[in-house]
Design an enzyme around this catalytic site. Structure first.
Site, PDB file in Angstrom:
ATOM      1  N   GLN A   1      -4.259  -1.312   9.832  1.00  0.00           N
ATOM      2  CA  GLN A   1      -4.015  -3.204   9.389  1.00  0.00           C
ATOM      3  C   GLN A   1      -4.420  -3.700  10.070  1.00  0.00           C
ATOM      4  O   GLN A   1      -3.750  -3.961  11.062  1.00  0.00           O
ATOM      5  CB  GLN A   1      -2.268  -3.274   8.549  1.00  0.00           C
ATOM      6  CG  GLN A   1      -2.266  -4.898   8.251  1.00  0.00           C
ATOM      7  CD  GLN A   1      -2.975  -4.575   7.066  1.00  0.00           C
ATOM      8  OE1 GLN A   1      -2.635  -3.874   6.264  1.00  0.00           O
ATOM      9  NE2 GLN A   1      -3.483  -6.170   6.410  1.00  0.00           N
TER      10      GLN A   1
ATOM     11  N   LYS B   1       0.775  -1.298   0.214  1.00  0.00           N
ATOM     12  CA  LYS B   1       0.070   0.012   0.125  1.00  0.00           C
ATOM     13  C   LYS B   1       0.973   1.519  -0.306  1.00  0.00           C
ATOM     14  O   LYS B   1       0.617   2.054  -1.066  1.00  0.00           O
ATOM     15  CB  LYS B   1      -1.294  -0.044   1.200  1.00  0.00           C
ATOM     16  CG  LYS B   1      -2.003  -1.195   1.016  1.00  0.00           C
ATOM     17  CD  LYS B   1      -2.657  -1.017   2.574  1.00  0.00           C
ATOM     18  CE  LYS B   1      -3.813  -2.711   2.201  1.00  0.00           C
ATOM     19  NZ  LYS B   1      -4.269  -2.869   3.846  1.00  0.00           N
TER      20      LYS B   1
ATOM     21  N   ASP C   1     -10.581   2.576   3.850  1.00  0.00           N
ATOM     22  CA  ASP C   1     -10.833   1.291   4.739  1.00  0.00           C
ATOM     23  C   ASP C   1     -12.508   0.807   4.296  1.00  0.00           C
ATOM     24  O   ASP C   1     -12.931  -0.039   3.701  1.00  0.00           O
ATOM     25  CB  ASP C   1     -10.429   0.993   5.227  1.00  0.00           C
ATOM     26  CG  ASP C   1      -8.924   0.247   4.712  1.00  0.00           C
ATOM     27  OD1 ASP C   1      -8.712   0.233   3.866  1.00  0.00           O
ATOM     28  OD2 ASP C   1      -8.242  -0.398   5.879  1.00  0.00           O
TER      29      ASP C   1
END
Ligand code: NAD
Length: 294
Positions: free
Chosen positions: A97, A53, A120
């Site tokens: 994460q 990412k 997200d």
């Protein structure tokens, strides 16, 4: 031969569109999008995902910050890190994460993320906004699938879409998006899960079949209608001594035999997988340009 829905090519295309927009922003003297990623612990897969990412941010010209915390970090300390990023005007998007260590509540941490920075799309605010059809950050995998259907001009209106799996990150949001009064959408949706009876009968009635069950090659040709559009979300590593790496990737769909019946299909690898990072970058661009929460 079915249309091969190429997620690698499409994600490269999206990345170059984003890079072009960043170049414009730079030329206008505007704010360069900035993504912060928080990684707790030393899990190998999580490190790989976060690394990819951050690298993708660099590729498109974004700024990025990686915050690494020890496995033993307390919930309170992690919540404080999230709050500091929430308050930092230099940072547009924030991801934490997953998975997190067992002593930390994923709900508490997710709920701490400011919805305006939740690229997200995991916070209740964004899931709610998506469900209402309001502007929202849509989670990366469902967003990636919607974008593939759109870019490949797959007809969805009035079609029967069957989704296998009801996870919060894939199956459930997918079922909501495909039922929305929008394009892609306007499908009649059946959401199936582990308690569903007579699954093959249901999947055989699908014009569009989205598979997120997490079982290797679960969907076989006899479960699929002739001419169906098949989207395979699954990713599984299986040993393969003929490969240099010692493994290969397969999906939730038995590709060769299902492809022979489908009108369009996503391969694994190179289908849904590559789209997830492109989606995250796109959400971060939206965040920097204040396009979702105005
Ligand atoms: P999950 O394990 O959270 O969910 C699986 C779902 O399948 C559950 O909702 C369960 O009810 C359902 N299910 C189980 N048995 C069933 C049955 N017999 N009939 C119908 N439904 C049944 O999985 P997930 O997180 O949604 O992921 C699914 C797959 O997609 C995994 O292989 C995962 O690795 C992969 N994945 C890929 C990406 C990507 O970027 N391509 C992203 C997320 C997940």
């Amino acid at each position: 031969m079915p249309i091969l829905i190429d997620g690698k090519k499409t994600s490269d295309q999206i990345k170059s569109e984003i890079a072009a927009r960043v170049a414009e922003i730079r030329a206008e003297g505007g704010k360069i999008p900035h993504l912060a990623a928080v990684l707790v612990g030393n899990d190998g897969a999580s490190q790989t995902y976060v690394g990819a990412k951050v690298k993708a941010c660099e590729q498109v010209g974004f700024e990025s910050t990686l915050v690494r915390l020890e496995d033993e970090v307390s919930e309170e300390e992690l919540l404080k890190v999230v709050e500091d990023i929430n308050q930092n005007p230099a940072i547009d998007g924030l991801i934490v994460q997953l998975p997190l260590p067992k002593h930390i509540s994923v709900e508490k941490v997710t709920n701490k993320i400011k919805p305006e920075k939740d690229v997200d799309g995991f916070t209740p605010a964004n899931v709610g906004r998506m469900t209402l059809g309001w502007p929202a950050y849509v989670a990366a995998t469902p967003y990636g699938i919607v974008e593939l259907l759109k870019r490949y001009k797959i007809e969805t209106s009035g079609k029967h879409c069957v989704v296998i799996g009801r996870s919060h990150i894939v199956g459930s949001p997918m079922s909501i998006l495909m039922a929305r009064n929008d394009y892609p959408g306007n499908c009649t949706v059946t959401l199936t899960h582990s308690r569903t009876k007579n699954l093959p009968e249901i999947t055989k009635a699908a014009d569009i079949l989205i598979v997120a069950i997490g079982k290797p090659e679960f969907v076989t040709a006899d479960m699929v209608k002739e001419g169906a559009v098949v989207v395979d979300v699954g990713i599984h590593r299986i040993d393969d001594s003929t490969k240099k790496s010692g493994f290969r990737l397969i999906g939730d769909v038995k590709f060769e035999e299902v492809a022979a019946k489908a009108s369009a299909i996503t391969p694994v690898p190179g289908g849904v997988g590559p789209m997830t990072i492109a989606s995250l970058l796109y959400n971060t661009l939206l965040a920097a340009e204040r396009k979702v929460f105005q």
